[in-house]
Design a protein around this motif. Structure first.
Motif: not given
Lengths: 295, 286
Positions: A51, A54, A229, A231, A246, A249-250, A264-266, A268-269, A272-273, B113-118, B122, B160, B227-228
Protein backbone atom coordinates in the motif's frame (compact mmCIF):
# COMPACT_ATOMS: atom_id res chain seq x y z
CA UNK A 1 8.97 -0.51 22.71
CA UNK A 2 6.67 -3.39 21.97
CA UNK A 3 9.31 -5.74 23.29
CA UNK A 4 9.46 -4.04 26.69
CA UNK A 5 5.69 -4.17 27.11
CA UNK A 6 5.72 -7.80 26.16
CA UNK A 7 8.29 -8.64 28.85
CA UNK A 8 6.46 -6.78 31.56
CA UNK A 9 3.15 -8.31 30.58
CA UNK A 10 4.61 -11.80 30.61
CA UNK A 11 6.55 -11.37 33.85
CA UNK A 12 3.84 -11.64 36.51
CA UNK A 13 2.18 -14.65 34.90
CA UNK A 14 5.57 -16.36 34.67
CA UNK A 15 6.64 -15.82 38.27
CA UNK A 16 3.45 -17.12 39.87
CA UNK A 17 3.44 -20.85 39.01
CA UNK A 18 7.16 -21.57 38.82
CA UNK A 19 9.41 -19.04 40.55
CA UNK A 20 12.38 -21.42 40.59
CA UNK A 21 12.30 -21.72 36.83
CA UNK A 22 12.16 -18.01 36.18
CA UNK A 23 15.81 -17.46 35.37
CA UNK A 24 16.56 -20.06 32.70
CA UNK A 25 13.22 -19.44 31.01
CA UNK A 26 13.69 -15.69 30.84
CA UNK A 27 16.37 -15.95 28.12
CA UNK A 28 14.06 -18.31 26.23
CA UNK A 29 11.28 -15.76 26.56
CA UNK A 30 13.57 -13.02 25.25
CA UNK A 31 14.34 -15.15 22.20
CA UNK A 32 10.64 -15.83 21.64
CA UNK A 33 9.94 -12.14 22.09
CA UNK A 34 12.57 -11.27 19.48
CA UNK A 35 11.16 -13.90 17.12
CA UNK A 36 7.61 -12.56 17.47
CA UNK A 37 8.81 -9.01 16.92
CA UNK A 38 10.57 -10.08 13.71
CA UNK A 39 7.44 -11.97 12.61
CA UNK A 40 5.32 -8.92 13.40
CA UNK A 41 7.62 -6.72 11.30
CA UNK A 42 7.39 -9.22 8.42
CA UNK A 43 3.60 -9.20 8.71
CA UNK A 44 3.66 -5.39 8.68
CA UNK A 45 5.82 -5.43 5.54
CA UNK A 46 3.51 -8.00 3.94
CA UNK A 47 0.31 -6.07 4.73
CA UNK A 48 1.35 -2.40 4.62
CA UNK A 49 4.30 -2.56 2.22
CA UNK A 50 2.33 -2.84 -1.04
CA UNK A 51 0.00 0.00 0.00
CA UNK A 52 2.82 2.39 0.87
CA UNK A 53 4.68 1.45 -2.32
CA UNK A 54 1.56 2.28 -4.34
CA UNK A 55 0.78 5.41 -2.31
CA UNK A 56 4.22 6.91 -2.94
CA UNK A 57 3.79 6.28 -6.65
CA UNK A 58 0.83 8.69 -6.73
CA UNK A 59 3.26 11.58 -6.07
CA UNK A 60 6.20 10.26 -8.13
CA UNK A 61 7.53 12.13 -11.12
CA UNK A 62 10.52 9.99 -12.15
CA UNK A 63 11.62 6.90 -10.31
CA UNK A 64 14.77 4.96 -11.24
CA UNK A 65 15.12 1.31 -10.36
CA UNK A 66 16.44 0.23 -7.87
CA UNK A 67 16.02 3.42 -5.83
CA UNK A 68 13.67 3.04 -2.89
CA UNK A 69 12.36 6.57 -3.31
CA UNK A 70 11.25 8.60 -6.37
CA UNK A 71 13.88 10.95 -7.83
CA UNK A 72 11.44 13.84 -8.05
CA UNK A 73 7.92 14.58 -6.85
CA UNK A 74 4.81 16.00 -8.50
CA UNK A 75 1.09 16.49 -7.95
CA UNK A 76 0.54 16.42 -11.69
CA UNK A 77 -1.26 13.04 -11.59
CA UNK A 78 -3.83 14.38 -9.15
CA UNK A 79 -4.68 17.14 -11.60
CA UNK A 80 -4.99 14.53 -14.36
CA UNK A 81 -7.49 12.55 -12.29
CA UNK A 82 -9.50 15.55 -11.12
CA UNK A 83 -9.53 17.00 -14.66
CA UNK A 84 -10.81 13.79 -16.26
CA UNK A 85 -14.60 13.88 -16.75
CA UNK A 86 -15.03 10.11 -17.05
CA UNK A 87 -13.31 9.55 -13.73
CA UNK A 88 -15.52 12.15 -12.06
CA UNK A 89 -18.63 10.41 -13.38
CA UNK A 90 -17.36 7.10 -12.01
CA UNK A 91 -16.97 8.67 -8.57
CA UNK A 92 -20.52 10.03 -8.78
CA UNK A 93 -21.91 6.67 -9.88
CA UNK A 94 -20.20 4.87 -7.01
CA UNK A 95 -21.53 7.39 -4.51
CA UNK A 96 -25.00 6.92 -6.02
CA UNK A 97 -25.11 3.12 -6.03
CA UNK A 98 -23.50 2.34 -2.67
CA UNK A 99 -25.94 4.19 -0.35
CA UNK A 100 -28.91 3.11 -2.47
CA UNK A 101 -27.77 -0.50 -2.24
CA UNK A 102 -27.48 -0.29 1.54
CA UNK A 103 -30.97 1.22 1.77
CA UNK A 104 -32.65 -1.33 -0.50
CA UNK A 105 -30.78 -4.19 1.14
CA UNK A 106 -31.79 -3.00 4.63
CA UNK A 107 -35.46 -2.73 3.67
CA UNK A 108 -35.41 -6.23 2.20
CA UNK A 109 -33.20 -8.01 4.71
CA UNK A 110 -33.68 -6.46 8.17
CA UNK A 111 -37.24 -7.77 8.71
CA UNK A 112 -35.97 -11.19 7.67
CA UNK A 113 -33.04 -10.90 10.06
CA UNK A 114 -35.50 -10.20 12.88
CA UNK A 115 -37.67 -13.14 11.89
CA UNK A 116 -34.68 -15.51 11.78
CA UNK A 117 -33.62 -14.34 15.23
CA UNK A 118 -36.98 -14.36 17.00
CA UNK A 119 -39.32 -16.86 15.36
CA UNK A 120 -39.12 -20.59 14.88
CA UNK A 121 -40.80 -21.32 11.56
CA UNK A 122 -40.72 -24.35 9.28
CA UNK A 123 -37.75 -24.30 6.96
CA UNK A 124 -35.93 -21.64 8.99
CA UNK A 125 -32.63 -23.47 9.06
CA UNK A 126 -33.05 -24.59 5.44
CA UNK A 127 -33.36 -20.94 4.38
CA UNK A 128 -30.35 -19.90 6.46
CA UNK A 129 -28.27 -22.59 4.79
CA UNK A 130 -29.78 -21.62 1.44
CA UNK A 131 -28.46 -18.11 1.94
CA UNK A 132 -25.03 -19.57 2.53
CA UNK A 133 -25.22 -21.95 -0.43
CA UNK A 134 -26.08 -18.99 -2.66
CA UNK A 135 -22.81 -17.48 -1.45
CA UNK A 136 -20.86 -20.62 -2.38
CA UNK A 137 -21.65 -20.36 -6.09
CA UNK A 138 -18.71 -18.60 -7.78
CA UNK A 139 -19.54 -14.95 -8.42
CA UNK A 140 -18.23 -14.94 -11.97
CA UNK A 141 -20.32 -18.02 -12.75
CA UNK A 142 -23.38 -16.36 -11.25
CA UNK A 143 -22.96 -13.25 -13.38
CA UNK A 144 -22.54 -15.40 -16.48
CA UNK A 145 -25.76 -17.23 -15.51
CA UNK A 146 -27.54 -13.97 -14.70
CA UNK A 147 -26.70 -12.62 -18.14
CA UNK A 148 -29.26 -14.91 -19.80
CA UNK A 149 -32.01 -13.72 -17.42
CA UNK A 150 -31.00 -10.07 -17.68
CA UNK A 151 -31.13 -10.19 -21.48
CA UNK A 152 -34.61 -11.67 -21.26
CA UNK A 153 -35.87 -9.12 -18.70
CA UNK A 154 -34.18 -6.21 -20.46
CA UNK A 155 -32.09 -5.40 -17.40
CA UNK A 156 -28.76 -5.17 -19.23
CA UNK A 157 -27.27 -1.66 -19.13
CA UNK A 158 -29.90 -0.48 -16.67
CA UNK A 159 -29.67 1.09 -13.24
CA UNK A 160 -32.07 -1.51 -11.85
CA UNK A 161 -29.87 -4.32 -13.20
CA UNK A 162 -26.76 -2.93 -11.50
CA UNK A 163 -28.71 -2.36 -8.30
CA UNK A 164 -29.86 -5.99 -8.28
CA UNK A 165 -26.29 -7.21 -8.76
CA UNK A 166 -25.10 -4.99 -5.90
CA UNK A 167 -27.92 -5.96 -3.53
CA UNK A 168 -27.29 -9.68 -4.22
CA UNK A 169 -23.75 -9.22 -2.91
CA UNK A 170 -24.99 -7.74 0.38
CA UNK A 171 -27.76 -10.16 1.38
CA UNK A 172 -25.56 -12.43 3.46
CA UNK A 173 -24.14 -9.51 5.47
CA UNK A 174 -27.48 -7.78 5.88
CA UNK A 175 -29.28 -10.92 7.05
CA UNK A 176 -26.75 -12.79 9.16
CA UNK A 177 -25.05 -10.03 11.15
CA UNK A 178 -28.25 -8.19 12.25
CA UNK A 179 -29.90 -11.55 12.91
CA UNK A 180 -27.18 -12.41 15.42
CA UNK A 181 -27.51 -8.92 16.89
CA UNK A 182 -31.29 -9.29 17.32
CA UNK A 183 -30.84 -12.75 18.83
CA UNK A 184 -28.38 -11.34 21.37
CA UNK A 185 -30.95 -8.92 22.81
CA UNK A 186 -32.15 -10.59 26.04
CA UNK A 187 -35.81 -11.55 25.85
CA UNK A 188 -36.21 -10.73 29.55
CA UNK A 189 -35.58 -7.04 28.77
CA UNK A 190 -38.28 -7.05 26.12
CA UNK A 191 -40.68 -8.83 28.48
CA UNK A 192 -39.93 -6.36 31.28
CA UNK A 193 -40.80 -3.48 28.96
CA UNK A 194 -44.00 -5.29 27.96
CA UNK A 195 -44.92 -5.77 31.64
CA UNK A 196 -44.40 -2.07 32.23
CA UNK A 197 -47.13 -1.50 29.64
CA UNK A 198 -45.16 -0.74 26.47
CA UNK A 199 -46.75 -1.77 23.18
CA UNK A 200 -45.02 -4.30 20.94
CA UNK A 201 -43.91 -1.58 18.55
CA UNK A 202 -42.69 0.59 21.40
CA UNK A 203 -40.65 -2.34 22.76
CA UNK A 204 -39.09 -2.93 19.38
CA UNK A 205 -38.12 0.69 18.79
CA UNK A 206 -37.08 1.52 22.37
CA UNK A 207 -35.42 -1.72 23.46
CA UNK A 208 -34.66 -4.20 20.70
CA UNK A 209 -33.57 -1.89 17.91
CA UNK A 210 -31.18 0.31 19.94
CA UNK A 211 -29.49 -2.77 21.39
CA UNK A 212 -29.11 -4.40 17.98
CA UNK A 213 -27.94 -1.16 16.34
CA UNK A 214 -24.17 -1.84 16.45
CA UNK A 215 -24.72 -5.10 14.55
CA UNK A 216 -26.94 -3.37 12.01
CA UNK A 217 -24.33 -0.64 11.61
CA UNK A 218 -21.59 -3.18 10.91
CA UNK A 219 -23.87 -4.90 8.39
CA UNK A 220 -24.62 -1.57 6.69
CA UNK A 221 -20.93 -0.72 6.42
CA UNK A 222 -19.99 -4.16 5.09
CA UNK A 223 -22.81 -3.80 2.54
CA UNK A 224 -21.68 -0.32 1.55
CA UNK A 225 -18.17 -1.60 0.98
CA UNK A 226 -19.40 -4.67 -0.89
CA UNK A 227 -21.27 -2.37 -3.25
CA UNK A 228 -18.41 0.11 -3.45
CA UNK A 229 -16.00 -2.73 -4.23
CA UNK A 230 -18.20 -4.64 -6.70
CA UNK A 231 -16.57 -4.71 -10.11
CA UNK A 232 -17.18 -7.93 -12.08
CA UNK A 233 -20.97 -7.85 -12.09
CA UNK A 234 -21.18 -4.10 -12.62
CA UNK A 235 -18.81 -4.36 -15.54
CA UNK A 236 -20.79 -7.17 -17.12
CA UNK A 237 -24.17 -5.49 -16.64
CA UNK A 238 -23.35 -1.79 -16.76
CA UNK A 239 -20.28 -1.17 -18.93
CA UNK A 240 -19.74 1.03 -20.80
CA UNK A 241 -22.87 3.08 -19.96
CA UNK A 242 -22.54 2.97 -16.19
CA UNK A 243 -18.98 2.93 -14.92
CA UNK A 244 -18.35 2.91 -11.16
CA UNK A 245 -14.99 3.52 -9.51
CA UNK A 246 -13.89 -0.14 -9.39
CA UNK A 247 -14.91 -0.82 -13.00
CA UNK A 248 -13.15 2.39 -14.06
CA UNK A 249 -10.11 1.07 -12.22
CA UNK A 250 -10.02 -1.94 -14.57
CA UNK A 251 -9.62 0.25 -17.61
CA UNK A 252 -7.32 2.70 -15.79
CA UNK A 253 -4.85 -0.04 -15.02
CA UNK A 254 -4.72 -1.04 -18.66
CA UNK A 255 -4.85 2.36 -20.37
CA UNK A 256 -3.29 5.01 -18.11
CA UNK A 257 0.17 5.53 -16.54
CA UNK A 258 0.71 3.70 -13.28
CA UNK A 259 0.64 6.94 -11.30
CA UNK A 260 -2.94 7.73 -12.36
CA UNK A 261 -4.11 4.34 -11.11
CA UNK A 262 -2.23 5.02 -7.88
CA UNK A 263 -4.02 8.36 -7.37
CA UNK A 264 -7.36 6.75 -8.16
CA UNK A 265 -6.60 3.93 -5.71
CA UNK A 266 -6.09 6.42 -2.91
CA UNK A 267 -9.39 8.12 -3.75
CA UNK A 268 -11.18 4.79 -3.92
CA UNK A 269 -9.78 3.74 -0.54
CA UNK A 270 -10.81 6.92 1.33
CA UNK A 271 -14.51 6.05 1.95
CA UNK A 272 -13.68 2.49 2.99
CA UNK A 273 -11.02 3.59 5.44
CA UNK A 274 -13.22 6.35 6.89
CA UNK A 275 -16.23 4.07 7.35
CA UNK A 276 -14.29 1.19 8.80
CA UNK A 277 -12.45 3.44 11.23
CA UNK A 278 -15.84 4.68 12.41
CA UNK A 279 -17.11 1.15 13.04
CA UNK A 280 -13.74 -0.32 13.96
CA UNK A 281 -14.71 -1.02 17.57
CA UNK A 282 -17.81 -3.05 16.70
CA UNK A 283 -16.16 -5.02 13.92
CA UNK A 284 -13.23 -6.04 16.10
CA UNK A 285 -15.68 -6.46 19.00
CA UNK A 286 -17.16 -9.55 17.41
CA UNK A 287 -20.36 -8.30 15.72
CA UNK A 288 -19.04 -9.57 12.42
CA UNK A 289 -17.80 -12.88 13.77
CA UNK A 290 -21.03 -13.49 15.68
CA UNK A 291 -23.09 -13.20 12.51
CA UNK A 292 -21.36 -16.03 10.70
CA UNK A 293 -22.55 -18.84 12.91
CA UNK A 294 -25.90 -20.30 11.96
CA UNK A 295 -27.97 -20.88 15.05
CA UNK B 1 -41.00 -11.31 7.08
CA UNK B 2 -38.28 -13.70 6.07
CA UNK B 3 -39.68 -13.88 2.58
CA UNK B 4 -38.25 -10.88 0.68
CA UNK B 5 -34.54 -11.85 0.71
CA UNK B 6 -35.45 -15.46 -0.01
CA UNK B 7 -37.57 -14.44 -2.98
CA UNK B 8 -34.75 -12.20 -4.20
CA UNK B 9 -32.24 -15.02 -3.91
CA UNK B 10 -34.59 -17.54 -5.48
CA UNK B 11 -35.30 -15.19 -8.38
CA UNK B 12 -31.83 -13.81 -9.08
CA UNK B 13 -29.52 -16.56 -7.82
CA UNK B 14 -31.46 -19.83 -7.59
CA UNK B 15 -33.39 -19.44 -10.84
CA UNK B 16 -30.42 -18.31 -12.99
CA UNK B 17 -28.35 -21.17 -11.60
CA UNK B 18 -31.07 -23.66 -12.59
CA UNK B 19 -31.31 -22.03 -16.01
CA UNK B 20 -27.55 -22.26 -16.33
CA UNK B 21 -27.59 -25.91 -15.28
CA UNK B 22 -30.10 -26.57 -18.04
CA UNK B 23 -27.97 -24.60 -20.49
CA UNK B 24 -24.82 -26.51 -19.52
CA UNK B 25 -26.71 -29.76 -20.30
CA UNK B 26 -27.77 -28.49 -23.70
CA UNK B 27 -31.31 -27.24 -23.05
CA UNK B 28 -31.26 -24.12 -25.18
CA UNK B 29 -34.95 -23.23 -25.31
CA UNK B 30 -36.88 -20.58 -23.41
CA UNK B 31 -34.81 -17.96 -21.60
CA UNK B 32 -31.62 -19.68 -22.72
CA UNK B 33 -32.47 -19.04 -26.37
CA UNK B 34 -30.76 -15.67 -26.76
CA UNK B 35 -27.50 -16.72 -25.16
CA UNK B 36 -27.32 -19.95 -27.16
CA UNK B 37 -27.78 -18.02 -30.40
CA UNK B 38 -25.04 -15.52 -29.50
CA UNK B 39 -22.61 -18.14 -28.19
CA UNK B 40 -20.36 -20.37 -30.24
CA UNK B 41 -19.69 -24.08 -29.89
CA UNK B 42 -23.00 -24.66 -28.08
CA UNK B 43 -24.02 -28.31 -27.65
CA UNK B 44 -27.75 -28.88 -27.92
CA UNK B 45 -29.69 -31.66 -26.22
CA UNK B 46 -31.76 -34.08 -28.32
CA UNK B 47 -35.29 -33.67 -26.95
CA UNK B 48 -35.46 -34.43 -23.24
CA UNK B 49 -32.16 -36.29 -22.86
CA UNK B 50 -29.31 -34.01 -21.79
CA UNK B 51 -25.96 -33.77 -23.54
CA UNK B 52 -22.66 -33.66 -21.72
CA UNK B 53 -20.89 -32.24 -24.76
CA UNK B 54 -19.70 -29.04 -23.07
CA UNK B 55 -18.45 -31.02 -20.06
CA UNK B 56 -16.69 -33.37 -22.48
CA UNK B 57 -15.07 -30.42 -24.30
CA UNK B 58 -13.49 -29.20 -21.11
CA UNK B 59 -12.48 -32.47 -19.51
CA UNK B 60 -10.37 -33.46 -22.51
CA UNK B 61 -8.85 -29.95 -22.64
CA UNK B 62 -5.39 -30.01 -21.06
CA UNK B 63 -5.51 -26.29 -20.40
CA UNK B 64 -8.74 -26.60 -18.43
CA UNK B 65 -7.45 -29.57 -16.43
CA UNK B 66 -4.25 -27.65 -15.69
CA UNK B 67 -6.21 -24.60 -14.58
CA UNK B 68 -8.46 -26.77 -12.41
CA UNK B 69 -5.34 -28.16 -10.72
CA UNK B 70 -3.92 -24.65 -10.29
CA UNK B 71 -7.20 -23.43 -8.77
CA UNK B 72 -7.29 -26.26 -6.25
CA UNK B 73 -3.61 -25.83 -5.33
CA UNK B 74 -3.89 -22.05 -4.90
CA UNK B 75 -6.98 -22.57 -2.73
CA UNK B 76 -5.28 -25.19 -0.56
CA UNK B 77 -2.02 -23.27 -0.10
CA UNK B 78 -3.66 -19.88 0.50
CA UNK B 79 -6.31 -21.23 2.86
CA UNK B 80 -3.70 -23.08 4.90
CA UNK B 81 -1.54 -19.95 5.12
CA UNK B 82 -4.52 -17.79 6.09
CA UNK B 83 -5.73 -20.16 8.81
CA UNK B 84 -2.23 -20.66 10.25
CA UNK B 85 -1.63 -16.89 10.33
CA UNK B 86 -5.05 -16.13 11.79
CA UNK B 87 -4.71 -18.83 14.47
CA UNK B 88 -1.19 -17.67 15.32
CA UNK B 89 -2.35 -14.09 15.73
CA UNK B 90 -5.39 -15.18 17.72
CA UNK B 91 -3.28 -17.36 20.05
CA UNK B 92 -0.81 -14.54 20.61
CA UNK B 93 -3.64 -12.18 21.48
CA UNK B 94 -5.17 -14.76 23.82
CA UNK B 95 -2.00 -15.72 25.70
CA UNK B 96 0.07 -12.55 25.63
CA UNK B 97 -2.15 -9.70 24.53
CA UNK B 98 -0.32 -6.45 25.14
CA UNK B 99 0.58 -3.83 22.60
CA UNK B 100 2.17 -6.28 20.16
CA UNK B 101 -0.95 -8.44 20.21
CA UNK B 102 -3.11 -5.43 19.40
CA UNK B 103 -0.74 -4.36 16.64
CA UNK B 104 -0.75 -7.86 15.11
CA UNK B 105 -4.53 -8.18 15.08
CA UNK B 106 -4.87 -4.58 13.88
CA UNK B 107 -2.48 -5.25 11.01
CA UNK B 108 -4.34 -8.36 9.97
CA UNK B 109 -7.59 -6.41 9.67
CA UNK B 110 -6.13 -3.62 7.47
CA UNK B 111 -6.91 -5.41 4.15
CA UNK B 112 -10.62 -5.20 5.02
CA UNK B 113 -10.26 -1.43 4.49
CA UNK B 114 -8.88 -1.75 0.97
CA UNK B 115 -10.95 -2.63 -2.12
CA UNK B 116 -9.70 -5.82 -3.77
CA UNK B 117 -8.96 -4.09 -7.08
CA UNK B 118 -6.52 -1.75 -5.37
CA UNK B 119 -5.01 -4.50 -3.26
CA UNK B 120 -4.27 -6.59 -6.36
CA UNK B 121 -2.75 -3.62 -8.12
CA UNK B 122 -0.62 -2.67 -5.09
CA UNK B 123 0.62 -6.24 -4.61
CA UNK B 124 1.48 -6.56 -8.28
CA UNK B 125 3.64 -3.45 -8.07
CA UNK B 126 5.32 -4.46 -4.83
CA UNK B 127 6.59 -7.79 -6.20
CA UNK B 128 7.17 -6.66 -9.79
CA UNK B 129 10.45 -6.34 -11.70
CA UNK B 130 10.96 -2.78 -10.39
CA UNK B 131 9.13 -3.45 -7.12
CA UNK B 132 10.21 -2.94 -3.54
CA UNK B 133 11.62 -6.39 -2.83
CA UNK B 134 13.74 -6.48 -5.98
CA UNK B 135 14.95 -2.92 -5.31
CA UNK B 136 16.05 -3.77 -1.78
CA UNK B 137 17.86 -6.90 -2.92
CA UNK B 138 19.42 -5.08 -5.88
CA UNK B 139 20.79 -2.40 -3.54
CA UNK B 140 22.40 -5.21 -1.56
CA UNK B 141 23.78 -6.64 -4.80
CA UNK B 142 21.44 -9.62 -4.90
CA UNK B 143 19.01 -10.81 -7.52
CA UNK B 144 15.45 -11.38 -6.29
CA UNK B 145 12.99 -13.29 -8.51
CA UNK B 146 10.20 -11.40 -10.30
CA UNK B 147 6.96 -12.61 -8.76
CA UNK B 148 4.48 -10.42 -10.60
CA UNK B 149 2.22 -12.24 -13.09
CA UNK B 150 2.96 -15.60 -11.49
CA UNK B 151 1.00 -17.90 -9.21
CA UNK B 152 3.14 -16.67 -6.31
CA UNK B 153 1.49 -13.23 -6.42
CA UNK B 154 -1.92 -14.87 -6.81
CA UNK B 155 -1.31 -16.80 -3.59
CA UNK B 156 0.10 -13.70 -1.86
CA UNK B 157 -2.90 -11.65 -3.02
CA UNK B 158 -5.38 -14.33 -1.92
CA UNK B 159 -3.80 -14.54 1.53
CA UNK B 160 -3.69 -10.75 1.79
CA UNK B 161 -7.35 -10.26 0.93
CA UNK B 162 -8.67 -13.22 2.98
CA UNK B 163 -6.69 -12.60 6.16
CA UNK B 164 -8.94 -10.03 7.93
CA UNK B 165 -12.10 -12.07 7.81
CA UNK B 166 -10.43 -15.25 9.03
CA UNK B 167 -8.56 -13.37 11.74
CA UNK B 168 -11.76 -11.76 13.05
CA UNK B 169 -13.60 -15.10 13.19
CA UNK B 170 -10.73 -17.10 14.69
CA UNK B 171 -9.72 -14.41 17.19
CA UNK B 172 -13.23 -14.05 18.55
CA UNK B 173 -13.52 -17.86 18.77
CA UNK B 174 -10.25 -18.12 20.70
CA UNK B 175 -11.18 -15.24 23.02
CA UNK B 176 -14.35 -17.14 23.95
CA UNK B 177 -12.37 -20.08 25.41
CA UNK B 178 -12.73 -19.67 29.21
CA UNK B 179 -9.51 -18.67 30.92
CA UNK B 180 -10.41 -20.99 33.81
CA UNK B 181 -10.04 -24.05 31.57
CA UNK B 182 -6.61 -22.94 30.41
CA UNK B 183 -5.53 -22.29 33.99
CA UNK B 184 -6.85 -25.69 35.07
CA UNK B 185 -4.84 -27.44 32.34
CA UNK B 186 -1.76 -25.40 33.25
CA UNK B 187 -2.14 -26.30 36.93
CA UNK B 188 -2.35 -29.95 35.98
CA UNK B 189 1.09 -29.53 34.45
CA UNK B 190 0.24 -29.21 30.76
CA UNK B 191 2.84 -27.44 28.63
CA UNK B 192 1.93 -24.42 26.49
CA UNK B 193 1.66 -26.54 23.34
CA UNK B 194 -0.37 -29.17 25.11
CA UNK B 195 -2.79 -26.47 26.28
CA UNK B 196 -3.04 -25.09 22.74
CA UNK B 197 -3.52 -28.42 20.96
CA UNK B 198 -5.71 -30.18 23.53
CA UNK B 199 -7.77 -27.37 25.03
CA UNK B 200 -7.80 -24.07 23.15
CA UNK B 201 -7.90 -25.14 19.51
CA UNK B 202 -10.49 -27.92 19.99
CA UNK B 203 -12.72 -25.55 21.97
CA UNK B 204 -12.45 -22.91 19.26
CA UNK B 205 -12.74 -25.60 16.58
CA UNK B 206 -16.07 -24.48 15.15
CA UNK B 207 -15.08 -20.84 14.46
CA UNK B 208 -11.80 -22.06 12.98
CA UNK B 209 -13.64 -24.46 10.65
CA UNK B 210 -16.10 -21.71 9.69
CA UNK B 211 -13.20 -19.36 8.91
CA UNK B 212 -11.48 -22.10 6.88
CA UNK B 213 -14.53 -22.90 4.77
CA UNK B 214 -15.34 -19.25 4.08
CA UNK B 215 -11.77 -18.53 3.10
CA UNK B 216 -11.56 -21.57 0.85
CA UNK B 217 -14.86 -20.84 -0.91
CA UNK B 218 -13.89 -17.20 -1.41
CA UNK B 219 -10.51 -18.04 -2.94
CA UNK B 220 -11.90 -20.89 -5.06
CA UNK B 221 -14.25 -18.56 -6.93
CA UNK B 222 -12.02 -15.49 -6.89
CA UNK B 223 -11.60 -13.41 -10.01
CA UNK B 224 -10.03 -10.01 -9.32
CA UNK B 225 -6.82 -11.19 -7.65
CA UNK B 226 -5.86 -13.83 -10.25
CA UNK B 227 -7.03 -11.58 -13.11
CA UNK B 228 -4.76 -8.72 -12.11
CA UNK B 229 -1.77 -10.48 -10.59
CA UNK B 230 -1.69 -13.89 -12.31
CA UNK B 231 -0.17 -15.13 -15.57
CA UNK B 232 -2.19 -15.53 -18.77
CA UNK B 233 -1.92 -19.28 -18.47
CA UNK B 234 -2.18 -21.31 -16.35
CA UNK B 235 -4.57 -19.30 -14.22
CA UNK B 236 -7.53 -19.85 -11.93
CA UNK B 237 -10.98 -20.88 -13.17
CA UNK B 238 -12.57 -17.53 -12.21
CA UNK B 239 -10.47 -15.89 -14.93
CA UNK B 240 -11.15 -18.73 -17.38
CA UNK B 241 -14.90 -18.30 -16.89
CA UNK B 242 -14.66 -14.64 -17.78
CA UNK B 243 -12.42 -15.39 -20.79
CA UNK B 244 -14.66 -18.14 -22.12
CA UNK B 245 -17.71 -15.92 -21.68
CA UNK B 246 -16.43 -12.66 -23.17
CA UNK B 247 -13.25 -13.25 -25.14
CA UNK B 248 -13.88 -16.75 -26.56
CA UNK B 249 -17.68 -16.34 -26.69
CA UNK B 250 -18.30 -19.87 -25.40
CA UNK B 251 -20.88 -19.23 -22.66
CA UNK B 252 -21.81 -22.90 -22.29
CA UNK B 253 -18.25 -23.87 -21.40
CA UNK B 254 -18.02 -20.91 -19.01
CA UNK B 255 -21.16 -22.12 -17.24
CA UNK B 256 -19.78 -25.66 -17.02
CA UNK B 257 -16.71 -24.25 -15.25
CA UNK B 258 -18.96 -22.44 -12.81
CA UNK B 259 -20.58 -25.76 -11.93
CA UNK B 260 -17.25 -27.50 -11.52
CA UNK B 261 -16.20 -24.78 -9.04
CA UNK B 262 -19.62 -24.94 -7.39
CA UNK B 263 -19.36 -28.70 -6.85
CA UNK B 264 -15.99 -28.28 -5.11
CA UNK B 265 -17.37 -25.34 -3.10
CA UNK B 266 -20.41 -27.41 -2.08
CA UNK B 267 -18.09 -30.04 -0.64
CA UNK B 268 -16.45 -27.32 1.44
CA UNK B 269 -19.85 -25.82 2.31
CA UNK B 270 -20.99 -29.20 3.64
CA UNK B 271 -18.16 -29.05 6.18
CA UNK B 272 -19.35 -25.60 7.23
CA UNK B 273 -22.92 -26.75 7.73
CA UNK B 274 -21.72 -29.80 9.65
CA UNK B 275 -19.57 -27.61 11.92
CA UNK B 276 -22.54 -25.34 12.62
CA UNK B 277 -24.79 -28.26 13.47
CA UNK B 278 -22.14 -29.63 15.79
CA UNK B 279 -21.90 -26.32 17.59
CA UNK B 280 -25.69 -26.04 17.83
CA UNK B 281 -25.82 -29.57 19.28
CA UNK B 282 -23.17 -28.76 21.85
CA UNK B 283 -25.04 -25.69 23.02
CA UNK B 284 -28.22 -27.74 23.26
CA UNK B 285 -30.14 -25.97 20.51
CA UNK B 286 -30.94 -29.18 18.63
Amino acid sequence: MAQATLESAAAPRESAPAPAEAKPRRSGKAATGLLTTVLALLLALFIIGPLVWLGVRAFADTWTYPHLWPDSWTTHWWQVVFGDKALGVAVQNSLFFAPLTVLVSAVICLPAAYAFARFEFPGRRFFLIGLFAANAFPKMGLFVSLAALFYALNLMNSILGILIVHVLGTIVFMTWIPSAAFAAVPRSLEEAARDAGASKLRVFFSVTLPMALPGILVAAIMSFLASFDEAQGTYLVGAPDYMTMPTQMYSLVLNYPTQVAAVFSILLAIPSVALLLAAHKHIIGGQLAEGFQIK
Amino acid sequence: MALPPIVLIALFIGFPILLALGFSLGFTGGLNHTISVIGQNVHEAQGASPTFGAYGDLFVDRRFLGDLGVTVIVTLVSTTAVVVLATGIGLYLKFRGGVLGKILSGLAVVPLFIPVVIASWAILGFYSADGFLRSVFALAGLEFPVWSFSMVTVIIGSVWTSLPFATLLVTSGLQAVPQAMIDAARDAGASFWRVVTSVVVPMAGVPIIIATTFTAIGILGSFTVPYFTGPNSPNMLGVDMSNYFSAFNQPQQAVVMAFVVFIIASGIAAVYVWANFRSAKESGAV
